[in-house]
Scaffold this motif. Structure first.
Motif, PDB file in Angstrom:
ATOM      1  N   SER A 423      23.331  27.830  -0.322  1.00  0.00           N
ATOM      2  CA  SER A 423      24.108  29.259   0.338  1.00  0.00           C
ATOM      3  C   SER A 423      24.650  28.822   2.230  1.00  0.00           C
ATOM      4  CB  SER A 423      22.823  29.889   0.832  1.00  0.00           C
ATOM      5  OG  SER A 423      22.138  30.291  -0.879  1.00  0.00           O
ATOM      6  N   ARG A 424      23.523  28.248   2.825  1.00  0.00           N
ATOM      7  CA  ARG A 424      24.166  27.582   3.987  1.00  0.00           C
ATOM      8  C   ARG A 424      25.363  27.251   3.945  1.00  0.00           C
ATOM      9  NH1 ARG A 424      19.722  26.014   8.499  1.00  0.00           N
ATOM     10  NH2 ARG A 424      19.140  28.364   7.711  1.00  0.00           N
ATOM     11  N   ARG A 425      24.951  25.995   3.457  1.00  0.00           N
ATOM     12  CA  ARG A 425      26.848  25.321   3.425  1.00  0.00           C
ATOM     13  C   ARG A 425      27.870  25.745   3.272  1.00  0.00           C
ATOM     14  NH1 ARG A 425      25.054  19.531   2.497  1.00  0.00           N
ATOM     15  NH2 ARG A 425      27.863  19.216   2.273  1.00  0.00           N
ATOM     16  N   ASN A 426      27.685  26.855   1.730  1.00  0.00           N
ATOM     17  CA  ASN A 426      28.298  26.875   1.317  1.00  0.00           C
ATOM     18  C   ASN A 426      29.669  28.425   2.007  1.00  0.00           C
ATOM     19  OD1 ASN A 426      28.466  25.720  -0.910  1.00  0.00           O
ATOM     20  ND2 ASN A 426      27.507  27.409  -2.503  1.00  0.00           N
ATOM     21  N   HIS A 427      28.500  29.230   3.339  1.00  0.00           N
ATOM     22  CA  HIS A 427      29.095  30.168   4.020  1.00  0.00           C
ATOM     23  C   HIS A 427      29.134  29.493   5.434  1.00  0.00           C
ATOM     24  CE1 HIS A 427      28.319  32.717   7.501  1.00  0.00           C
ATOM     25  NE2 HIS A 427      28.872  33.909   6.643  1.00  0.00           N
ATOM     26  N   ASP A 428      29.190  28.093   5.551  1.00  0.00           N
ATOM     27  CA  ASP A 428      30.155  27.717   6.758  1.00  0.00           C
ATOM     28  C   ASP A 428      31.142  26.585   6.555  1.00  0.00           C
ATOM     29  OD1 ASP A 428      27.658  27.822   8.442  1.00  0.00           O
ATOM     30  OD2 ASP A 428      26.625  25.503   7.648  1.00  0.00           O
ATOM     31  N   THR A 429      31.185  26.701   5.389  1.00  0.00           N
ATOM     32  CA  THR A 429      32.543  26.565   4.847  1.00  0.00           C
ATOM     33  C   THR A 429      33.447  27.113   4.261  1.00  0.00           C
ATOM     34  OG1 THR A 429      32.183  25.589   2.420  1.00  0.00           O
ATOM     35  CG2 THR A 429      32.324  24.050   3.792  1.00  0.00           C
ATOM     36  N   GLY A 430      33.307  28.800   4.418  1.00  0.00           N
ATOM     37  CA  GLY A 430      34.341  29.794   3.763  1.00  0.00           C
ATOM     38  C   GLY A 430      33.858  30.636   2.537  1.00  0.00           C
ATOM     39  N   GLU A 431      33.063  29.147   1.104  1.00  0.00           N
ATOM     40  CA  GLU A 431      32.960  29.792   0.202  1.00  0.00           C
ATOM     41  C   GLU A 431      32.672  31.294   0.350  1.00  0.00           C
ATOM     42  OE1 GLU A 431      32.359  26.566  -2.128  1.00  0.00           O
ATOM     43  OE2 GLU A 431      32.257  24.681  -0.484  1.00  0.00           O
ATOM     44  N   ILE A 432      31.576  31.650   0.667  1.00  0.00           N
ATOM     45  CA  ILE A 432      31.277  32.870   0.776  1.00  0.00           C
ATOM     46  C   ILE A 432      30.809  33.742   1.635  1.00  0.00           C
ATOM     47  CG2 ILE A 432      29.415  32.178  -1.629  1.00  0.00           C
ATOM     48  CD1 ILE A 432      26.705  31.742   0.680  1.00  0.00           C
ATOM     49  N   LYS A 433      31.137  35.012   1.655  1.00  0.00           N
ATOM     50  CA  LYS A 433      31.339  35.748   3.539  1.00  0.00           C
ATOM     51  C   LYS A 433      29.515  35.430   3.438  1.00  0.00           C
ATOM     52  CE  LYS A 433      35.250  35.641   3.170  1.00  0.00           C
ATOM     53  NZ  LYS A 433      36.387  35.138   3.497  1.00  0.00           N
ATOM     54  N   THR A 434      29.632  35.969   4.820  1.00  0.00           N
ATOM     55  CA  THR A 434      28.202  36.728   5.427  1.00  0.00           C
ATOM     56  C   THR A 434      27.631  37.649   4.329  1.00  0.00           C
ATOM     57  OG1 THR A 434      29.142  36.588   7.144  1.00  0.00           O
ATOM     58  CG2 THR A 434      26.708  37.561   7.678  1.00  0.00           C
ATOM     59  N   PRO A 435      27.930  38.942   3.427  1.00  0.00           N
ATOM     60  CA  PRO A 435      27.102  39.826   2.856  1.00  0.00           C
ATOM     61  C   PRO A 435      26.442  39.014   1.569  1.00  0.00           C
ATOM     62  CG  PRO A 435      29.054  41.009   3.674  1.00  0.00           C
ATOM     63  CD  PRO A 435      29.748  39.508   3.736  1.00  0.00           C
ATOM     64  N   GLU A 436      27.359  38.174   1.129  1.00  0.00           N
ATOM     65  CA  GLU A 436      26.878  37.420  -0.004  1.00  0.00           C
ATOM     66  C   GLU A 436      25.806  36.100   0.586  1.00  0.00           C
ATOM     67  OE1 GLU A 436      28.595  34.861  -3.438  1.00  0.00           O
ATOM     68  OE2 GLU A 436      29.810  35.663  -2.445  1.00  0.00           O
ATOM     69  N   LEU A 437      25.690  36.191   2.034  1.00  0.00           N
ATOM     70  CA  LEU A 437      24.940  34.696   2.235  1.00  0.00           C
ATOM     71  C   LEU A 437      23.764  35.511   2.302  1.00  0.00           C
ATOM     72  CD1 LEU A 437      23.624  31.976   3.577  1.00  0.00           C
ATOM     73  CD2 LEU A 437      24.711  33.401   6.119  1.00  0.00           C
ATOM     74  N   LEU A 438      23.719  36.944   3.337  1.00  0.00           N
ATOM     75  CA  LEU A 438      22.785  37.668   2.479  1.00  0.00           C
ATOM     76  C   LEU A 438      21.937  38.108   1.724  1.00  0.00           C
ATOM     77  CD1 LEU A 438      20.845  39.204   4.652  1.00  0.00           C
ATOM     78  CD2 LEU A 438      22.277  41.059   4.535  1.00  0.00           C
ATOM     79  N   GLU A 439      22.723  38.151   0.182  1.00  0.00           N
ATOM     80  CA  GLU A 439      22.017  38.500  -0.342  1.00  0.00           C
ATOM     81  C   GLU A 439      21.134  36.795  -1.128  1.00  0.00           C
ATOM     82  OE1 GLU A 439      23.415  39.667  -5.194  1.00  0.00           O
ATOM     83  OE2 GLU A 439      25.039  39.922  -3.377  1.00  0.00           O
ATOM     84  N   ARG A 440      21.961  35.823  -1.188  1.00  0.00           N
ATOM     85  CA  ARG A 440      20.949  35.710  -1.440  1.00  0.00           C
ATOM     86  C   ARG A 440      20.155  34.634  -0.177  1.00  0.00           C
ATOM     87  NH1 ARG A 440      26.183  30.545  -3.082  1.00  0.00           N
ATOM     88  NH2 ARG A 440      26.743  32.585  -4.247  1.00  0.00           N
ATOM     89  N   LEU A 441      20.122  35.079   0.584  1.00  0.00           N
ATOM     90  CA  LEU A 441      19.049  34.159   1.900  1.00  0.00           C
ATOM     91  C   LEU A 441      17.651  35.246   1.159  1.00  0.00           C
ATOM     92  CD1 LEU A 441      20.428  33.640   5.289  1.00  0.00           C
ATOM     93  CD2 LEU A 441      19.602  32.357   3.330  1.00  0.00           C
ATOM     94  N   GLN A 442      17.693  36.227   0.908  1.00  0.00           N
ATOM     95  CA  GLN A 442      17.340  37.834   0.227  1.00  0.00           C
ATOM     96  C   GLN A 442      16.594  37.498  -0.997  1.00  0.00           C
ATOM     97  OE1 GLN A 442      19.649  41.274   0.741  1.00  0.00           O
ATOM     98  NE2 GLN A 442      18.705  41.477   3.481  1.00  0.00           N
ATOM     99  N   LEU A 443      17.229  36.723  -1.878  1.00  0.00           N
ATOM    100  CA  LEU A 443      16.633  36.233  -3.238  1.00  0.00           C
ATOM    101  C   LEU A 443      15.662  35.014  -3.168  1.00  0.00           C
ATOM    102  CD1 LEU A 443      17.047  36.321  -6.144  1.00  0.00           C
ATOM    103  CD2 LEU A 443      18.668  34.974  -6.471  1.00  0.00           C
ATOM    104  N   ALA A 444      16.264  34.213  -1.981  1.00  0.00           N
ATOM    105  CA  ALA A 444      15.387  33.023  -1.502  1.00  0.00           C
ATOM    106  C   ALA A 444      13.591  33.275  -1.536  1.00  0.00           C
ATOM    107  CB  ALA A 444      16.016  31.934  -1.033  1.00  0.00           C
ATOM    108  N   GLU A 445      14.445  34.580  -0.327  1.00  0.00           N
ATOM    109  CA  GLU A 445      12.556  35.127   0.533  1.00  0.00           C
ATOM    110  C   GLU A 445      11.982  35.745  -0.582  1.00  0.00           C
ATOM    111  OE1 GLU A 445      11.708  38.626   3.289  1.00  0.00           O
ATOM    112  OE2 GLU A 445      13.009  38.187   2.515  1.00  0.00           O
TER     113      GLU A 445
END
Length: 511
Positions: A423-445
């Protein structure tokens, strides 16, 4: 042995089950049922020669008895054992090195001298001697334990106990049927220091087998066993433990139990041809191409659940033999592992136990690969594949090993790690936006919290105990990262709102 075992469960006996454990009251998931020390600890059958003090690799001989293998850090081993070997003056100095398989049976016999109560407790355990007699394992023990021991005068009698071939075979049977694995302590770098050992735990061994257990066993490097409820257990229910591997197919489990424990399991999973819908034993249908063929032992036949097509027995044998050969000989290389998976997914099915075995190896290789790179440079395809494998494994484990599960805990940890990195890599390359990054990180948590909740029962000296400690540190770091991403999302939202207001004002001015 300070615990409330007598208040939690009781020992019962029937002709069918022998002695077994039943819950006296309702037991909550995660509740400690029993803490037990072993009556005997020793090396596994056919183990490498190891120190009789700590079971690390041996490098010298005991200076007192002049016969027992020790490591460079251990200056002594059990006093009763040492005195016994010291007094065995006719015993060759290399006897224990040449016949290391006798170590654990001798320790059982020496209980007659050191602790008669423990000896009687041990001898009350099931040996299945009648079922074992004349079998391959009986003859192996005859060659590598019974004959070497009884050819030496020192082992023929211990105090007033006459040691016979029948007695030694009975002890070997007790060890084979009832012991539990003890894994060694870890050093400060997380490297396992001791060889695998086995211990006899009389009360724990009373649990009845079921391929879906309701208990969890954790054994530390000091040999203390702790038995927990892995699911809620109601008063009157039997305490179960799975004496085989969760991801074995029904055929593999039944073979293991028949040869090692001398019974046939008839639990819900073994009675279901689909293995509770996981299809760990099913083959792809050659008729419709989409269905799965399951085995019906009553008929017996392999029949498709979709179209009713039956697979010829010769075809099944050929496919299974080919798969077993490929799985056993496959090199631990990512490309080769993927090749084997692709080949046998077409004839078995993606969730067949042999395919899963290769997928576990692949997940291990991908984990090693990811660890060899800096987190920013891990190949994205490796992360995606690792995530897929973890998701697939979790889907199966949730069904076959419900409740608190060591395997599920490890899979959840690996799933969270792959999800965060990808998720971090996909956010860095612009493939996912910040809200989606947050959603995935919360899922990982959530996955990491659940993993810790399952692995927290493991003792700190074990590999899983070390993983728990690591996971707790990573949970703190992940939560801090989530807070940063939340702040980032808030800033982006504010920025969008400001731009929107400016655009609206510009439009009004033009009018």
């Amino acid at each position: 042995m300070a615990n409330n075992f007598e208040n939690v469960c009781e020992i019962r006996k029937t002709d069918q089950l022998g002695r077994f454990l039943v819950a006296k009251r309702d037991i909550k998931a995660g509740e400690l049922i029993l803490a037990e020390d072993p009556v005997v600890v020793g090396p596994y059958w056919d183990a490498d020669i190891s120190c009789l003090g700590c079971l690390r690799p041996a490098s010298r001989t005991c200076k007192k008895c002049l016969r027992a293998p020790l490591c460079r850090d251990c200056s002594r081993h059990d006093t009763v054992e040492c005195d016994f070997y010291e007094q065995a003056t006719n015993l060759s100095k290399n006897f224990l090195f040449d016949h290391f398989n006798i170590i654990t049976p001798i320790r059982c016999l020496l209980l007659y001298r050191s602790d008669r109560t423990k000896y009687e407790e041990l001898m009350a355990m099931e040996s299945h001697c009648d079922s074992r007699r004349g079998t391959e394992i009986w003859l192996i023990h005859e060659q590598y334990v019974v004959e070497p021991m009884l050819c030496e005068e020192a082992f023929q009698q211990i105090d007033d106990l006459v040691v016979t071939a029948e007695l030694v075979q009975r002890i070997c049977g007790i060890l084979d049927v009832n012991t539990f694995e003890i894994r060694g302590n870890m050093d400060s770098q997380g490297v396992q220091m001791n060889n695998l050992a086995r211990g006899l735990y009389p009360r724990t061994s009373l649990m009845t087998h079921n391929c879906q257990t309701n208990t969890l066993i954790a054994v530390d490097g000091m040999s203390k066993l702790r038995l927990y409820a892995s699911t809620a257990i109601q008063a009157g229910e039997l305490l179960y433990y799975n004496y085989t591997r969760v991801l074995f197919s029904t055929f593999e489990r039944q073979t293991h139990l028949r040869k090692g424990k001398y019974f046939i399991c008839t639990c819900a999973r073994c009675s279901d041809p689909t293995e509770l819908g996981t299809h760990l034993s099913s083959l792809k249908c050659t008729g419709c191409g989409d269905g799965l063929c399951v085995f019906h032992p009553q008929t017996p036949k392999w029949e498709c659940t979709s179209c009713g097509h039956q697979l010829p027995r010769e075809y099944v044998n050929e496919v299974m033999c080919d798969a077993r050969e490929d799985v056993s000989s496959c090199a631990l290389d990512i490309r080769n592992l993927e090749k084997v998976i692709g080949k046998h997914t077409k004839t078995l099915n993606p969730h067949h136990s042999l395919v899963l075995e290769v997928k576990q190896s692949l997940a291990g290789e991908l984990r090693s690969m990811c660890m060899s790179f800096d987190s920013q440079n891990v190949p994205r395809q490796a992360l995606k594949r690792k995530l897929e494998l973890c998701e697939e494994m979790l889907q199966i484990l949730r069904v076959l090993d419900p409740g608190i599960s060591r395997l599920t805990g490890i899979a959840l940890y690996e799933y969270h790690a792959a999800l965060v990195d990808l998720s971090r890599r996909n956010h860095d390359t612009g493939e996912i936006k910040t809200p989606e990054l947050l959603e995935r990180l919360q899922l990982a948590e959530g996955a990491l919290k659940e993993a810790i909740g399952m692995l927290v029962f493991e003792h700190p000296t074990t590999p899983e105990g070390h993983l728990t400690k690591k996971a707790m540190c990573e949970l703190k770091e992940l939560r801090e990262y989530i807070q940063k991403v939340q702040a980032m999302e808030e800033d982006e939202r504010t920025d969008r709102q400001c731009r929107g207001k400016r655009n609206n004002n510009t439009g009004k001015n033009k009018k």
